[in-house]
Design an enzyme around this catalytic site. Structure first.
Site, PDB file in Angstrom:
ATOM      1  N   GLY A  12     -17.094 -39.507  41.704  1.00 46.59           N
ATOM      2  CA  GLY A  12     -16.191 -40.363  41.070  1.00 46.59           C
ATOM      3  C   GLY A  12     -14.715 -39.692  41.114  1.00 46.59           C
ATOM      4  O   GLY A  12     -14.508 -38.436  41.217  1.00 46.59           O
ATOM      5  N   LEU A  13     -13.856 -40.442  40.701  1.00 46.28           N
ATOM      6  CA  LEU A  13     -12.220 -39.835  40.668  1.00 46.28           C
ATOM      7  C   LEU A  13     -12.329 -38.670  39.804  1.00 46.28           C
ATOM      8  O   LEU A  13     -13.051 -38.640  38.712  1.00 46.28           O
ATOM      9  CB  LEU A  13     -11.468 -40.912  40.209  1.00 46.28           C
ATOM     10  N   GLY A  15     -11.270 -37.044  36.580  1.00 47.58           N
ATOM     11  CA  GLY A  15     -10.974 -37.495  35.261  1.00 47.58           C
ATOM     12  C   GLY A  15     -11.882 -38.686  34.935  1.00 47.58           C
ATOM     13  O   GLY A  15     -11.741 -39.338  33.939  1.00 47.58           O
ATOM     14  N   ALA A  16     -12.726 -39.138  35.788  1.00 52.04           N
ATOM     15  CA  ALA A  16     -13.834 -40.493  35.524  1.00 52.04           C
ATOM     16  C   ALA A  16     -14.729 -40.023  34.495  1.00 52.04           C
ATOM     17  O   ALA A  16     -15.195 -40.918  33.861  1.00 52.04           O
ATOM     18  CB  ALA A  16     -14.401 -40.743  36.979  1.00 52.04           C
ATOM     19  N   GLY A  17     -15.037 -38.647  34.474  1.00 54.01           N
ATOM     20  CA  GLY A  17     -15.825 -38.226  33.380  1.00 54.01           C
ATOM     21  C   GLY A  17     -17.116 -37.532  33.686  1.00 54.01           C
ATOM     22  O   GLY A  17     -17.905 -37.316  32.894  1.00 54.01           O
ATOM     23  N   LYS A  18     -17.002 -37.193  35.159  1.00 58.64           N
ATOM     24  CA  LYS A  18     -18.026 -36.362  35.551  1.00 58.64           C
ATOM     25  C   LYS A  18     -18.604 -35.336  34.797  1.00 58.64           C
ATOM     26  O   LYS A  18     -19.590 -34.894  34.496  1.00 58.64           O
ATOM     27  CB  LYS A  18     -18.063 -35.843  37.065  1.00 58.64           C
ATOM     28  N   THR A  19     -17.596 -34.309  34.419  1.00 56.25           N
ATOM     29  CA  THR A  19     -18.274 -33.019  33.767  1.00 56.25           C
ATOM     30  C   THR A  19     -18.269 -33.280  32.401  1.00 56.25           C
ATOM     31  O   THR A  19     -19.404 -32.723  31.706  1.00 56.25           O
ATOM     32  CB  THR A  19     -16.608 -32.269  33.782  1.00 56.25           C
ATOM     33  N   SER A  85     -16.773 -35.736  45.695  1.00 49.78           N
ATOM     34  CA  SER A  85     -17.399 -36.251  46.847  1.00 49.78           C
ATOM     35  C   SER A  85     -16.950 -37.623  47.505  1.00 49.78           C
ATOM     36  O   SER A  85     -17.634 -38.856  47.456  1.00 49.78           O
ATOM     37  CB  SER A  85     -19.063 -36.327  46.724  1.00 49.78           C
TER      38      SER A  85
HETATM   39  P1  ADP Z   1     -14.040 -35.190  35.734  1.00 45.72           P
HETATM   40  O1  ADP Z   1     -14.999 -34.099  35.641  1.00 45.72           O
HETATM   41  O2  ADP Z   1     -14.770 -36.467  36.497  1.00 45.72           O
HETATM   42  O3  ADP Z   1     -12.853 -34.944  36.530  1.00 45.72           O
HETATM   43  P2  ADP Z   1     -13.808 -35.158  32.984  1.00 45.72           P
HETATM   44  O4  ADP Z   1     -15.112 -35.203  32.623  1.00 45.72           O
HETATM   45  O5  ADP Z   1     -13.072 -33.525  33.047  1.00 45.72           O
HETATM   46  O6  ADP Z   1     -13.713 -35.871  34.399  1.00 45.72           O
HETATM   47  O7  ADP Z   1     -12.608 -35.800  32.241  1.00 45.72           O
HETATM   48  C1  ADP Z   1     -12.908 -36.908  31.706  1.00 45.72           C
HETATM   49  C2  ADP Z   1     -12.012 -37.422  30.503  1.00 45.72           C
HETATM   50  O8  ADP Z   1     -12.163 -38.534  30.025  1.00 45.72           O
HETATM   51  C3  ADP Z   1     -12.425 -36.330  29.183  1.00 45.72           C
HETATM   52  O9  ADP Z   1     -11.168 -36.263  28.713  1.00 45.72           O
HETATM   53  C4  ADP Z   1     -13.282 -37.056  28.316  1.00 45.72           C
HETATM   54  O10 ADP Z   1     -13.104 -36.852  27.066  1.00 45.72           O
HETATM   55  C5  ADP Z   1     -12.672 -38.491  28.572  1.00 45.72           C
HETATM   56  N1  ADP Z   1     -13.632 -39.782  28.388  1.00 45.72           N
HETATM   57  C6  ADP Z   1     -13.263 -40.872  27.637  1.00 45.72           C
HETATM   58  N2  ADP Z   1     -14.407 -41.737  27.422  1.00 45.72           N
HETATM   59  C7  ADP Z   1     -15.347 -41.140  28.365  1.00 45.72           C
HETATM   60  C8  ADP Z   1     -16.761 -41.763  28.604  1.00 45.72           C
HETATM   61  N3  ADP Z   1     -17.153 -42.730  28.217  1.00 45.72           N
HETATM   62  N4  ADP Z   1     -17.182 -41.026  29.531  1.00 45.72           N
HETATM   63  C9  ADP Z   1     -16.919 -39.546  30.041  1.00 45.72           C
HETATM   64  N5  ADP Z   1     -15.440 -39.108  29.613  1.00 45.72           N
HETATM   65  C10 ADP Z   1     -14.751 -39.870  28.993  1.00 45.72           C
END
Ligand code: ADP
Length: 174
Positions: A12-13, A15-19, A85
Site C-alpha cells: 500500500g501507499l 502512510g496507508a498503515g502498513k507499519t 511494493s
Molecule cells: P506505512 O507503513 O503504510 O507507511 P504507517 O503505519 O507508518 O504507514 O502510518 C500510518 C498512519 O496512519 C499512522 O500515523 C497511524 O497511526 C495512522 N492510522 C490511522 N488509522 C489507521 C488505521 N486504521 N490503520 C493503520 N494506521 C492508521
C-alpha cells in the site's frame, strides 16, 4: 511441534498503515510463534542501503526481501512484510516464490495518506524536494485480486488486524 510458516504481505501507499498494522500483528502473534518483520523502511537502512527508488532499484529491494522471506517461511517462521511494493509483477513474483503468502492490500485514499503524512514525506514530495515518491510522481499499481483488503480510513487498526488474523485462520495457517 513443527508448524508451517506463512507470510503476511502488506502492500500500500506510504502512510496507508502498513507499519502500524504490522506492529500490532507482531505483538499478538509473537506470544506463541516465531515471527519476523520485514519493514521496507528498516530494510532500506541495512540490506538495501545501496538502493534508491527507480523501478529497477525498487524491484531489487523487493527481490531481496522475497529471498529472505522465503528462507524464513520454509523454516516455520511467520514473516510480516510491510513494503509499498508498487508493482503488480513484483508481487506476483513474491507469490510464486513464497510459500503460504497472504497478499493484503492496505488501502487508504491518497488524500488520507497526505493528510496523515506520518513521516512528513508527502510534504517534501509535493514541494518537489523528494523525487520518485509513490503516489505523487511514481506509480502505485493497486492489487487486482489481493487475498484481503483492509481499508484503514474506515476501520480501526484493531479491526484490520483482526481481519488479517481471520484470513490466516481461514486459510489454515493459524
Ligand atoms: P506505512 O507503513 O503504510 O507507511 P504507517 O503505519 O507508518 O504507514 O502510518 C500510518 C498512519 O496512519 C499512522 O500515523 C497511524 O497511526 C495512522 N492510522 C490511522 N488509522 C489507521 C488505521 N486504521 N490503520 C493503520 N494506521 C492508521
Amino acid at each position: 511441534m513443527k508448524r508451517n510458516g506463512f507470510c503476511i504481505w502488506l502492500t500500500g501507499l506510504s502512510g496507508a498503515g502498513k507499519t502500524t498494522i504490522s506492529k500490532k500483528l507482531i505483538e499478538y502473534l509473537k506470544e506463541d510463534r516465531f515471527i519476523e518483520a520485514m519493514d521496507g523502511d528498516e530494510i532500506r537502512k541495512g540490506l538495501s542501503r545501496d538502493l534508491g527508488f527507480s523501478k529497477a532499484d525498487r524491484n531489487e529491494h523487493n527481490r531481496r526481501v522475497i529471498f529472505c522471506t522465503k528462507l524464513l517461511v520454509r523454516n516455520g517462521v511467520i514473516v510480516n512484510v510491510a513494503l509499498i511494493s508498487p508493482y503488480r509483477e513484483t508481487r506476483a513474483y513474491a507469490k510464486e516464490e513464497i510459500p503460504n503468502m497472504i497478499e493484503v492490500f492496505v488501502k487508504a485514499p491518497l488524500e488520507t495518506c497526505i493528510e496523515r503524512d506520518p513521516k512528513g514525506l508527502y510534504e517534501k514530495a509535493l514541494a518537489g524536494e523528494i523525487k520518485q515518491f509513490t503516489g505523487i510522481d511514481d506509480p502505485y499499481e493497486e492489487p487486482l485480486e489481493p487475498d484481503l483488503i483492509v481499508e484503514t480510513h474506515k476501520e480501526t487498526v484493531e479491526e484490520s488486524v483482526q481481519k488479517i488474523l481471520d484470513k490466516a485462520k481461514e486459510l489454515g495457517y493459524l
